[in-house]
Design a protein around this motif. Structure first.
Motif: not given
Length: 109
Positions: A1-9, A63-67, A102-105
């Motif tokens: 982690m992290p995961t960066l998801l770039f949503h674009h036209s 941006v998804r990352l652990f808490a 994101t909750d690691r548990d």
């Protein structure tokens, strides 16, 4: 982690996206919050986009990352990532950044 998801036209070309993905990776790495091997970056094209009912292009980075990062750390990262995006596509479309913890548990790998 992290995961960066770039949503674009969908109209952004590989000539724009490839250097942007590299720049986003380096921006996340330069934050000092992550190891290089943990950073994932991907694009997700969107089609038939609308803003305020009009056909207008836009981009959003999730941006998804652990808490566990402080609010100041998340804000600094978000601001730096948005600046990086605007350097690459600012004249083409508006952009936003969303931080999702994101909750690691409960995360499964």
């Amino acid at each position: 982690m992290p995961t960066l998801l770039f949503h674009h036209s969908g109209e952004l070309s590989d000539d724009t996206l490839a250097p942007l993905m590299d720049a986003l990776h380096h921006c996340a790495l330069d934050s000092g919050l992550f190891e290089a091997r943990a950073i994932k970056v991907a694009t997700l094209p969107l089609f038939h986009t609308r803003q305020a009912g009009e056909a207008k292009p836009f981009a959003m980075l999730q941006v998804r990352l652990f808490a566990g990062r402080t609010q100041n750390q998340r804000l600094a990262l978000s601001t730096a990532l948005l600046s990086t995006i605007n350097e690459h596509i600012g004249e083409h479309m508006s952009a936003t950044v969303e931080m999702v913890e994101t909750d690691r548990d409960t995360f499964s790998r």
